[in-house]
Write a protein that holds these residues in place. Structure first.
Motif, PDB file in Angstrom:
ATOM      1  N   GLU A  37       0.771  -1.356   0.203  1.00 48.06           N
ATOM      2  CA  GLU A  37      -0.018   0.428   0.144  1.00 48.06           C
ATOM      3  C   GLU A  37       1.489   1.318   0.264  1.00 48.06           C
ATOM      4  OE1 GLU A  37      -1.515   0.778   3.423  1.00 48.06           O
ATOM      5  OE2 GLU A  37      -0.193  -0.253   4.954  1.00 48.06           O
ATOM      6  N   ALA A  38       0.494   2.297  -0.693  1.00 48.82           N
ATOM      7  CA  ALA A  38       1.382   3.933  -0.084  1.00 48.82           C
ATOM      8  C   ALA A  38       1.832   3.675   0.694  1.00 48.82           C
ATOM      9  CB  ALA A  38       0.084   4.674  -0.563  1.00 48.82           C
ATOM     10  N   GLY A  39       1.736   3.738   1.925  1.00 45.51           N
ATOM     11  CA  GLY A  39       2.627   4.190   3.277  1.00 45.51           C
ATOM     12  C   GLY A  39       3.671   3.032   3.402  1.00 45.51           C
ATOM     13  N   ALA A  40       3.651   2.188   3.072  1.00 45.85           N
ATOM     14  CA  ALA A  40       4.925   0.872   3.377  1.00 45.85           C
ATOM     15  C   ALA A  40       6.093   1.306   3.114  1.00 45.85           C
ATOM     16  CB  ALA A  40       4.421  -0.103   2.831  1.00 45.85           C
ATOM     17  N   PHE A  41       5.826   2.707   2.163  1.00 43.54           N
ATOM     18  CA  PHE A  41       7.472   2.298   1.665  1.00 43.54           C
ATOM     19  C   PHE A  41       8.189   3.736   2.212  1.00 43.54           C
ATOM     20  CE2 PHE A  41      10.262   2.032  -1.430  1.00 43.54           C
ATOM     21  CZ  PHE A  41      10.649   0.402  -1.568  1.00 43.54           C
ATOM     22  N   VAL A  42       7.693   4.579   3.294  1.00 47.32           N
ATOM     23  CA  VAL A  42       7.992   5.240   3.272  1.00 47.32           C
ATOM     24  C   VAL A  42       8.033   5.680   5.287  1.00 47.32           C
ATOM     25  CG1 VAL A  42       7.981   7.131   1.879  1.00 47.32           C
ATOM     26  CG2 VAL A  42       5.767   6.413   3.220  1.00 47.32           C
ATOM     27  N   LEU A 238       4.241  11.723 -12.030  1.00 44.27           N
ATOM     28  CA  LEU A 238       4.048  11.485 -10.685  1.00 44.27           C
ATOM     29  C   LEU A 238       5.078  11.661  -9.655  1.00 44.27           C
ATOM     30  CD1 LEU A 238       3.197   7.255 -11.898  1.00 44.27           C
ATOM     31  CD2 LEU A 238       1.328   8.510 -10.650  1.00 44.27           C
ATOM     32  N   MET A 239       6.372  11.714 -10.059  1.00 48.37           N
ATOM     33  CA  MET A 239       7.317  11.917  -8.696  1.00 48.37           C
ATOM     34  C   MET A 239       7.374  13.990  -8.766  1.00 48.37           C
ATOM     35  SD  MET A 239       9.636   9.537  -9.546  1.00 48.37           S
ATOM     36  CE  MET A 239      11.147  10.490  -7.942  1.00 48.37           C
ATOM     37  N   ALA A 247       2.791   8.574  -3.790  1.00 52.48           N
ATOM     38  CA  ALA A 247       2.556   7.722  -3.303  1.00 52.48           C
ATOM     39  C   ALA A 247       3.207   6.552  -4.461  1.00 52.48           C
ATOM     40  CB  ALA A 247       1.677   7.436  -4.889  1.00 52.48           C
ATOM     41  N   TRP A 248       4.623   5.419  -3.403  1.00 50.49           N
ATOM     42  CA  TRP A 248       5.979   4.679  -4.067  1.00 50.49           C
ATOM     43  C   TRP A 248       5.221   3.701  -4.896  1.00 50.49           C
ATOM     44  CZ3 TRP A 248      10.322   6.786  -5.709  1.00 50.49           C
ATOM     45  CH2 TRP A 248      10.454   8.294  -5.070  1.00 50.49           C
TER      46      TRP A 248
END
Lengths: 282, 351
Positions: A37-42, A238-239, A247-248
């Motif tokens: 999901e979107a937040g997992a990477f940060v 996107l970046m 949104a990685w």
């Protein structure tokens, strides 16, 4: 090296494995990121195993895109990129093989001059002539069109030069034999020269397709409508949303999808590609 | 089928380099003519001019009754066999043979029939579906011949077609070319630098030197009466020995040299005309030292030095004579075996 010792075998494999890891790891991380999901990477700890958002992420990107960041659906950008890369690859090959044919097989006035003028354009890639080229394209009304995306990139001194070198290794007797057999110049080109050059064409096609696929600066300049965005441009957009957390997962999904077509082209044409670069079979 | 007529044919390259300096030649219908000469003598250029692959700088070229100076090769009704075969690498043997017919708008059944016929004649039927790279040198050679054959042209042009083959195959193909030409009776022009090939193949030979014809004649005419020292040393192997008359006059006791034609200062003697035993006809006698003995099976070559002269000379005798290197040999030469030449002009004396 023809040495075959156990220690050396282990060592060479170790080096190769490290090399593969260094190259493949970022790709793997990109793919993993796209399945969470979107937040997992940060959150601080980067996950290294696949998550369960694969379908959600990919169907969103392929289907509707991410309108908040102004990115159209990925399938549209993939299609645009494919059209552009194919047009550039075919255009470059067509133009350069014909000009090389003219330079090698016809004796006309200023032949050498023509060759050198073509050759000199090697020093003038798009980046160098970008402003005048933009002006020309804009005046011709080709902004936001496939023609504007591809035409300025199509002429290729490199490919012309490669074909010229190849044609010069084709025995002259083939041309003479076909003349005796009643084939005119274009018939010779179509029936003999083209089939003989097929591996070279394939090799150039791969190189030129990827050249077209990774174009960034030129599409950025000539496209302002989302309909004509290419995939590389889309990733950047996107970046570029500075006021939001990137949104990685969506970005990485796009990256992963962007890698698929060039990989396919390389895989499909691998055999011909290697042949064309190494073998001169006559 | 047609005759080929060359009238004052010239080829001048940029910078006034003359490759062919005016050649007159009439090739009769059905004749097999061989152009022979050392490399750079213009023989290939001449053939390519006939084929239409080189432009003609001056002169007239007729095939049959037609002046073809400015016609494309395809319009001249000739077929050519190239030195490196020049087969189309991506086409099967069948398509290689059919290509010229297709371009001329032949119908499919006719093409099929002609290709099969040529393939049968050359015994390449089983290779028709293969690509040239899957064939051996000799088979490729046959395909190249087949490509010329299917067209049934007025003339065949051969540009050193055998020089890429090994010695054994070359002899075999030579015989086959000769037989094929006899059978088809197609006018043929054949270029080679190999004098043996020229001698055995041609109805007539044309010996070229430096862009000019030195002599035209049947192989035996040229062998028996070479018109110049160049022809004498080029045709026949080992080459003809050239001995100054002055030397012979001091060595030979007999006055056999008195009746040589006026202007003669060199005589040529074929290696097979020097004998170790005296012939029954009037003959000269020369002393020599054997420098090297070369046994070649049925015959032997003796490399000798004439005494009191360093003139290297070759003798060919049959079998293996009982001689040792370093030995002194007496050589006998029949008077009628002498070929008189004038060394200044290089021409044969006495007509």
């Amino acid at each position: 090296m023809v040495e075959n010792r156990r220690f050396l075998n282990v060592l060479t494999h170790l080096v190769l494995i490290i090399g593969v890891l260094v190259v493949a790891f970022p790709v793997y991380v990109a793919f993993i990121a796209s399945t969470h999901e979107a937040g997992a990477f940060v959150r601080g700890v980067i996950p290294l195993t696949p998550g369960d958002h694969f379908w959600a992420t990919y169907s969103q990107m392929l289907g509707s895109g991410w309108q908040v960041a102004g990115a159209p659906p990925v399938w549209l950008m993939l299609a645009n990129s494919t059209i552009m890369a194919l047009a550039i690859a075919f255009g470059k090959i067509t133009i350069s093989i014909l000009s090389a044919f003219a330079i090698v097989y016809f004796r006309f006035r200023f032949r050498l001059l023509a060759f050198w003028i073509i050759f000199i354009t090697l020093m003038l890639p798009v980046e160098v002539r970008i402003i005048p080229t933009y002006a020309v394209v804009a005046n011709l009304g080709m902004l936001n069109s496939y023609a504007g995306l591809t035409l300025p990139l199509i002429a290729s001194a490199t490919a012309t030069f490669l074909f010229r070198q190849f044609f010069m290794t084709v025995p002259e007797e083939l041309m003479e034999a076909s003349r005796v057999d009643g084939a005119g110049p274009m018939k010779f080109f179509k029936d003999i020269l083209l089939p003989v050059s097929i591996t070279n064409i394939a090799a150039l096609f791969v190189i030129m397709f990827i050249y077209g696929w990774v174009q960034y600066l030129w599409p950025l300049l000539v496209t302002t409508q989302e309909d004509f965005y290419t995939i590389v441009l889309g990733i950047k957009r996107l970046m570029a949303s500075s006021d939001r957390v990137p949104a990685w997962n969506l970005i990485m999904a796009t990256v992963t999808l962007a890698m698929v077509p060039p990989v396919m082209v390389v895989l499909l044409m691998q055999k011909l590609f290697v042949k064309g670069l190494t073998e001169t079979e006559k | 089928m047609a005759s080929i007529t060359l009238e004052g044919l010239k080829k001048t390259y940029a910078g006034d380099v003359q490759a062919v300096k005016g050649v007159d030649l009439a090739i009769k219908d059905g004749e097999f003519v061989v152009l022979v000469g050392p490399s750079g003598c213009g023989k290939s250029t001449l053939l390519r001019m006939v084929a239409g692959l080189e432009t003609i700088s001056d002169g007239t070229l007729k095939i049959g009754d037609r002046v073809v100076n400015d016609l494309e090769p395809a319009e001249r009704d000739i077929a050519m066999v190239f030195q490196n075969y020049a087969l189309y690498p991506h086409m099967t043997v069948y398509n290689n043979l059919a290509y010229g017919l297709k371009n001329r708008g032949f119908k499919k059944p006719e093409i099929e029939e002609r290709v099969r016929h040529a393939a049968r004649m050359l015994e390449i039927e089983e290779f028709l579906t293969r690509k040239p790279r899957q064939l051996s040198g000799g088979q490729r050679q046959r395909v190249a011949m087949g490509r010329a054959l299917v067209r049934e042209p007025a003339a065949f042009l051969f540009d050193e077609p055998l020089s890429n083959l090994d010695a054994k195959l070359r002899v075999q193909m030579r015989v086959e070319i000769k037989q094929l030409q006899r059978r088809l009776k197609t006018t043929s022009l054949y270029v080679t630098h190999d004098q043996l090939e020229a001698m055995t193949l041609g109805d007539r030979l044309v010996v070229l030197n430096a862009g000019q014809i030195e002599q035209v004649g049947t192989p035996m005419e040229i062998y028996a009466r070479p018109a110049s020292m160049f022809v004498a040393s080029f045709i026949g192997s080992p080459a003809m020995n050239m001995v100054p008359v002055e030397y012979l006059a001091t060595r030979s006791t007999e006055s056999l040299l008195d009746d040589l034609p006026a202007g003669t200062d060199v005589v040529g003697i074929r290696p097979d005309d020097m004998h170790l035993t005296p012939p029954s006809t009037p003959h000269l006698v020369v002393e020599s030292t054997l420098a090297l003995f070369e046994a070649a099976g049925a015959e032997s070559h003796l490399y000798v030095r004439l005494s009191e002269s360093d003139q290297p000379t070759v003798i060919r005798v049959s079998g293996q004579p009982p001689v040792r290197e370093g030995e002194t040999l007496r050589l006998y030469v029949a008077r009628e075996a002498l070929h008189p030449f004038d060394s200044a002009s290089g021409k044969r004396t006495g007509g």
